[in-house]
Design a protein around this motif. Structure first.
Motif, PDB file in Angstrom:
ATOM      1  N   ASP A   1       0.879  62.700 -60.592  1.00 52.94           N
ATOM      2  CA  ASP A   1       0.082  62.628 -59.479  1.00 52.94           C
ATOM      3  C   ASP A   1       0.985  62.677 -58.280  1.00 52.94           C
ATOM      4  O   ASP A   1       2.232  62.877 -58.344  1.00 52.94           O
ATOM      5  CB  ASP A   1      -0.240  60.965 -59.428  1.00 52.94           C
ATOM      6  N   GLY A   2       0.555  62.866 -57.007  1.00 54.22           N
ATOM      7  CA  GLY A   2       1.493  63.229 -55.797  1.00 54.22           C
ATOM      8  C   GLY A   2       1.508  61.887 -55.124  1.00 54.22           C
ATOM      9  O   GLY A   2       0.976  60.656 -55.748  1.00 54.22           O
TER      10      GLY A   2
ATOM     11  N   LYS B   1      -0.310  55.934 -51.345  1.00 57.86           N
ATOM     12  CA  LYS B   1      -0.994  57.155 -51.752  1.00 57.86           C
ATOM     13  C   LYS B   1      -2.406  56.828 -51.261  1.00 57.86           C
ATOM     14  O   LYS B   1      -2.966  55.804 -50.762  1.00 57.86           O
ATOM     15  CB  LYS B   1      -1.342  57.112 -53.326  1.00 57.86           C
TER      16      LYS B   1
ATOM     17  N   GLY C   1      -3.860  59.672 -48.937  1.00 60.70           N
ATOM     18  CA  GLY C   1      -3.964  60.910 -48.150  1.00 60.70           C
ATOM     19  C   GLY C   1      -5.172  61.663 -48.510  1.00 60.70           C
ATOM     20  O   GLY C   1      -5.640  62.118 -47.518  1.00 60.70           O
TER      21      GLY C   1
ATOM     22  N   ALA D   1      -8.474  59.559 -52.767  1.00 60.90           N
ATOM     23  CA  ALA D   1      -8.713  59.275 -53.968  1.00 60.90           C
ATOM     24  C   ALA D   1      -8.073  58.172 -54.756  1.00 60.90           C
ATOM     25  O   ALA D   1      -7.982  58.247 -55.901  1.00 60.90           O
ATOM     26  CB  ALA D   1      -8.401  60.707 -54.949  1.00 60.90           C
TER      27      ALA D   1
ATOM     28  N   LYS E   1       8.951  63.029 -48.299  1.00 60.90           N
ATOM     29  CA  LYS E   1       8.153  61.879 -48.617  1.00 60.90           C
ATOM     30  C   LYS E   1       8.968  60.603 -49.134  1.00 60.90           C
ATOM     31  O   LYS E   1       8.466  59.652 -49.293  1.00 60.90           O
ATOM     32  CB  LYS E   1       7.134  62.375 -49.675  1.00 60.90           C
TER      33      LYS E   1
HETATM   34  C1  5RP Z   1      -4.712  61.521 -52.839  1.00 64.07           C
HETATM   35  C2  5RP Z   1      -3.358  61.298 -52.840  1.00 64.07           C
HETATM   36  C3  5RP Z   1      -2.194  62.624 -53.045  1.00 64.07           C
HETATM   37  O1  5RP Z   1      -1.592  62.278 -54.301  1.00 64.07           O
HETATM   38  C4  5RP Z   1      -1.440  62.246 -51.768  1.00 64.07           C
HETATM   39  O2  5RP Z   1      -2.112  62.407 -50.644  1.00 64.07           O
HETATM   40  C5  5RP Z   1      -0.454  63.672 -51.539  1.00 64.07           C
HETATM   41  O3  5RP Z   1      -1.253  64.807 -51.521  1.00 64.07           O
HETATM   42  P1  5RP Z   1      -0.418  66.089 -51.604  1.00 64.07           P
HETATM   43  O4  5RP Z   1      -0.071  66.347 -52.892  1.00 64.07           O
HETATM   44  O5  5RP Z   1      -1.493  67.069 -51.166  1.00 64.07           O
HETATM   45  O6  5RP Z   1       0.668  66.166 -50.653  1.00 64.07           O
HETATM   46  O7  5RP Z   1      -2.884  60.212 -52.707  1.00 64.07           O
HETATM   47  O8  5RP Z   1      -5.407  60.568 -52.833  1.00 64.07           O
END
Ligand code: 5RP
Length: 234
Positions: free
Chosen positions: A87-88, A101, A103, A106, A128
């Protein structure tokens, strides 16, 4: 096409983060632009023929992407447990690997799938990584539309300021894949994240917070230099 250093760092870190994945595993896929690199790489591996994987997506975004890359999609109800989640994140505290998380809106499904998993791995670029949670980074919070004003007022009582996230490509608020709204809550620097999480989760109508506390096993951090640092909670 030349990638910006951030995109390059995310891609490099993802490639390292998916290395441990073994054939036969069930992979949880977070959502967002970083996870998209993981989907592409896992799709390539499966097409090469020596890896079989099933994936549990956490959003319509990543589900459609996974299908387009030829990955076998299963629901969490079919998979029940998940071997490894990629995940990000929007912010990761470097000592604890506690994270913010949501952004991409989700966070609810991401937290459920992360909770069902044996391992949660986050992939970020170095911008980050933070000494503390919060500060300029707000906390996304999923709320029942019926209760959003009430939840907003409770967040104010807890010392935060929450605004309703507005949609893009659609008038009105963001509606999540679960039919809920998202509040972005500014608490400044968060000194006691566990306490804040407990207080927030006690508010009726608040569905889930974007605070991921004590959940992260490793963070793969793409650096500006092109290297990837692998962090574990202290
Ligand atoms: C989605 C998230 C994403 O992991 C977070 O916003 C990071 O997004 P990205 O990989 O586009 O920078 O929590 O709900």
């Amino acid at each position: 096409m030349t990638l910006s250093w951030v995109e390059d760092a995310k891609r490099r870190a993802v490639l390292k983060a998916v290395e441990p994945i073994k054939s036969g595993w069930i992979i949880g896929l977070g959502s967002g632009s970083t996870v998209a690199y993981a989907v592409a790489e896992l799709g390539r591996r499966v097409k090469r023929g020596n890896t079989e994987l099933s994936v549990v997506p956490t959003s319509h975004q990543v589900e459609l992407l996974a299908i387009s890359h030829g990955l076998r999609v299963v629901s969490l109800n079919e998979a029940f447990t998940v071997d490894y989640v990629v995940d990000g994140a929007d912010q990761v505290e470097q000592s604890s690997l506690n994270a913010i998380k949501g952004g991409g809106g989700a966070l609810l499904r991401e937290k459920i799938v992360a909770s069902a998993a044996h391992r949660l791995v986050l992939v970020i670029d170095e911008t980050k990584l933070s000494r503390h949670l919060g500060g300029k980074q707000g906390v996304p919070i999923e709320v029942l539309p019926f209760a959003y004003r009430f939840v907003q007022s409770r967040i104010t009582k807890l010392g935060g300021r929450a605004r309703l996230r507005e949609g893009a490509g659609k008038v009105g608020p963001v509606v999540t894949d679960n039919g809920n709204f998202v509040l972005d809550a500014d608490f400044g620097r968060i000194a006691k994240p566990q306490q804040l999480e407990r207080q927030l989760k006690a508010v009726p109508g608040l569905v889930e917070t974007g605070l991921f506390l004590g959940m992260v096993d490793q963070a793969y951090v793409g650096l500006r230099t092109g290297e990837v640092r692998v962090l574990e909670p202290a």
